[in-house]
Design a protein around this motif. Structure first.
Motif, PDB file in Angstrom:
ATOM      1  N   UNK A   1       0.838  -1.208   0.000  1.00  0.00           N
ATOM      2  CA  UNK A   1       0.000   0.000   0.000  1.00  0.00           C
ATOM      3  C   UNK A   1       0.876   1.263   0.000  1.00  0.00           C
ATOM      4  N   UNK A   2       1.949   1.262   0.790  1.00  0.00           N
ATOM      5  CA  UNK A   2       2.829   2.424   0.871  1.00  0.00           C
ATOM      6  C   UNK A   2       3.520   2.686  -0.461  1.00  0.00           C
ATOM      7  N   UNK A   3       3.861   1.634  -1.187  1.00  0.00           N
ATOM      8  CA  UNK A   3       4.492   1.806  -2.490  1.00  0.00           C
ATOM      9  C   UNK A   3       3.557   2.577  -3.429  1.00  0.00           C
ATOM     10  N   UNK A   4       2.281   2.244  -3.407  1.00  0.00           N
ATOM     11  CA  UNK A   4       1.302   2.960  -4.232  1.00  0.00           C
ATOM     12  C   UNK A   4       1.218   4.433  -3.824  1.00  0.00           C
ATOM     13  N   UNK A   5       1.174   4.676  -2.525  1.00  0.00           N
ATOM     14  CA  UNK A   5       1.053   6.043  -2.029  1.00  0.00           C
ATOM     15  C   UNK A   5       2.306   6.850  -2.362  1.00  0.00           C
ATOM     16  N   UNK A   6       3.475   6.231  -2.286  1.00  0.00           N
ATOM     17  CA  UNK A   6       4.721   6.941  -2.630  1.00  0.00           C
ATOM     18  C   UNK A   6       4.693   7.407  -4.082  1.00  0.00           C
ATOM     19  N   UNK A   7       4.184   6.573  -4.976  1.00  0.00           N
ATOM     20  CA  UNK A   7       4.086   6.976  -6.387  1.00  0.00           C
ATOM     21  C   UNK A   7       3.131   8.155  -6.536  1.00  0.00           C
ATOM     22  N   UNK A   8       2.025   8.119  -5.816  1.00  0.00           N
ATOM     23  CA  UNK A   8       1.070   9.223  -5.857  1.00  0.00           C
ATOM     24  C   UNK A   8       1.690  10.491  -5.271  1.00  0.00           C
ATOM     25  N   UNK A   9       2.448  10.357  -4.171  1.00  0.00           N
ATOM     26  CA  UNK A   9       3.103  11.518  -3.554  1.00  0.00           C
ATOM     27  C   UNK A   9       4.106  12.157  -4.505  1.00  0.00           C
ATOM     28  N   UNK A  10       4.842  11.338  -5.225  1.00  0.00           N
ATOM     29  CA  UNK A  10       5.819  11.894  -6.159  1.00  0.00           C
ATOM     30  C   UNK A  10       5.124  12.742  -7.218  1.00  0.00           C
ATOM     31  N   UNK A  11       3.950  12.314  -7.641  1.00  0.00           N
ATOM     32  CA  UNK A  11       3.197  13.108  -8.616  1.00  0.00           C
ATOM     33  C   UNK A  11       2.813  14.460  -8.024  1.00  0.00           C
ATOM     34  N   UNK A  12       2.427  14.469  -6.745  1.00  0.00           N
ATOM     35  CA  UNK A  12       2.085  15.723  -6.074  1.00  0.00           C
ATOM     36  C   UNK A  12       3.310  16.628  -6.021  1.00  0.00           C
ATOM     37  N   UNK A  13       4.446  16.083  -5.621  1.00  0.00           N
ATOM     38  CA  UNK A  13       5.653  16.887  -5.512  1.00  0.00           C
ATOM     39  C   UNK A  13       6.157  17.329  -6.883  1.00  0.00           C
ATOM     40  N   UNK A  14       5.966  16.490  -7.893  1.00  0.00           N
ATOM     41  CA  UNK A  14       6.378  16.882  -9.246  1.00  0.00           C
ATOM     42  C   UNK A  14       5.688  18.176  -9.661  1.00  0.00           C
ATOM     43  N   UNK A  15       4.438  18.340  -9.270  1.00  0.00           N
ATOM     44  CA  UNK A  15       3.714  19.553  -9.646  1.00  0.00           C
ATOM     45  C   UNK A  15       4.352  20.799  -9.026  1.00  0.00           C
ATOM     46  N   UNK A  16       5.043  20.645  -7.913  1.00  0.00           N
ATOM     47  CA  UNK A  16       5.707  21.781  -7.275  1.00  0.00           C
ATOM     48  C   UNK A  16       7.003  22.180  -7.993  1.00  0.00           C
ATOM     49  N   UNK A  17       7.592  21.260  -8.715  1.00  0.00           N
ATOM     50  CA  UNK A  17       8.877  21.540  -9.365  1.00  0.00           C
ATOM     51  C   UNK A  17       8.765  21.475 -10.892  1.00  0.00           C
ATOM     52  N   UNK A  18       7.555  21.568 -11.385  1.00  0.00           N
ATOM     53  CA  UNK A  18       7.327  21.553 -12.832  1.00  0.00           C
ATOM     54  C   UNK A  18       8.147  22.672 -13.470  1.00  0.00           C
ATOM     55  N   UNK A  19       8.897  22.336 -14.490  1.00  0.00           N
ATOM     56  CA  UNK A  19       9.706  23.334 -15.185  1.00  0.00           C
ATOM     57  C   UNK A  19      11.112  23.495 -14.639  1.00  0.00           C
ATOM     58  N   UNK A  20      11.427  22.860 -13.518  1.00  0.00           N
ATOM     59  CA  UNK A  20      12.782  22.950 -12.986  1.00  0.00           C
ATOM     60  C   UNK A  20      13.686  22.018 -13.787  1.00  0.00           C
ATOM     61  N   UNK A  21      14.936  22.417 -13.945  1.00  0.00           N
ATOM     62  CA  UNK A  21      15.907  21.538 -14.590  1.00  0.00           C
ATOM     63  C   UNK A  21      16.381  20.488 -13.585  1.00  0.00           C
ATOM     64  N   UNK A  22      17.028  19.449 -14.095  1.00  0.00           N
ATOM     65  CA  UNK A  22      17.608  18.443 -13.200  1.00  0.00           C
ATOM     66  C   UNK A  22      18.647  19.078 -12.272  1.00  0.00           C
ATOM     67  N   UNK A  23      19.420  20.018 -12.801  1.00  0.00           N
ATOM     68  CA  UNK A  23      20.424  20.698 -11.974  1.00  0.00           C
ATOM     69  C   UNK A  23      19.760  21.484 -10.843  1.00  0.00           C
ATOM     70  N   UNK A  24      18.680  22.187 -11.154  1.00  0.00           N
ATOM     71  CA  UNK A  24      17.965  22.948 -10.120  1.00  0.00           C
ATOM     72  C   UNK A  24      17.379  22.019  -9.065  1.00  0.00           C
ATOM     73  N   UNK A  25      16.803  20.916  -9.519  1.00  0.00           N
ATOM     74  CA  UNK A  25      16.230  19.955  -8.585  1.00  0.00           C
ATOM     75  C   UNK A  25      17.312  19.344  -7.706  1.00  0.00           C
ATOM     76  N   UNK A  26      18.457  19.007  -8.292  1.00  0.00           N
ATOM     77  CA  UNK A  26      19.573  18.469  -7.519  1.00  0.00           C
ATOM     78  C   UNK A  26      20.105  19.473  -6.519  1.00  0.00           C
TER      79      UNK A  26
END
Length: 179
Positions: free
Chosen positions: A138-163
């Motif tokens: 169940x946690x594995x499913x939720x982690x994938x969903x959480x990553x989608x939520x966090x991705x929306x916060x960093x939309x448009x950032x480069x890999x360097x900026x994210x790192x």
């Protein structure tokens, strides 16, 4: 003639290499604050905002995990999953929760089939906690969903900026040696 994009750039225009992002946070600090104190006030304000957003995100994740698991129990389960086998005392110390609150959350998680309690191999008097296969799946499913939520916060950032952001967060969360 091509239509300009949302940012006013002509469609199909070749853009220069991205420039470093300079964040300008809203200031909630006193206008008398300047220099380093003003910067620290801004950092504190932004961390407060981040904590509110994190609390909201955790509550939503707990609800997606299982509607009957409150956010505090979800926090406890995440700790167990990361540090298993662990004891209720470990959770109390690490999470600064009251012993009775941890006991209630562990009982709820046991009843729901997310946590097992077993005697410690070295000292049978000590009970250790571990997550169940059901909790892990169940946690594995939720982690994938959480990553989608966090991705929306960093939309448009480069890999360097994210790192760089991850590095700054790690540095902030690792206090300097007080020696």
């Amino acid at each position: 003639m091509s239509q300009p994009t949302d940012d006013g750039t002509p469609a199909g225009a070749v853009l220069d290499a991205p420039r470093p992002v300079r964040f300008t946070a809203p200031r909630l600090a006193s206008p008398d604050d300047d220099g380093r104190e003003g910067l620290m006030a801004s950092v504190v304000d932004e961390i407060g905002s981040m904590m509110v957003e994190a609390k909201r995100t955790i509550a939503a994740a707990a609800s997606r995990f299982d509607p009957d698991v409150p956010p505090t129990a979800f926090y406890v389960l995440r700790y167990v999953m990361k540090h298993q086998p662990c004891t209720a005392g470990d959770i109390v110390k690490a999470m600064a929760l009251d012993k009775s609150a941890v006991s209630r959350q562990v009982a709820l998680l046991r009843e729901a089939g997310f946590v097992d309690v077993v005697p410690d191999a070295a000292d049978g008097r000590v009970m250790t906690l571990g997550s169940t296969d059901r909790a892990e799946a169940r946690m594995l499913e939720v982690r994938h969903e959480n990553r989608a939520v966090f991705r929306s916060h960093v939309e448009g950032w480069t890999d360097d900026e994210l790192g760089e952001f991850a590095g700054w967060l790690h540095r902030f969360n690792t206090p300097a040696d007080p020696r």
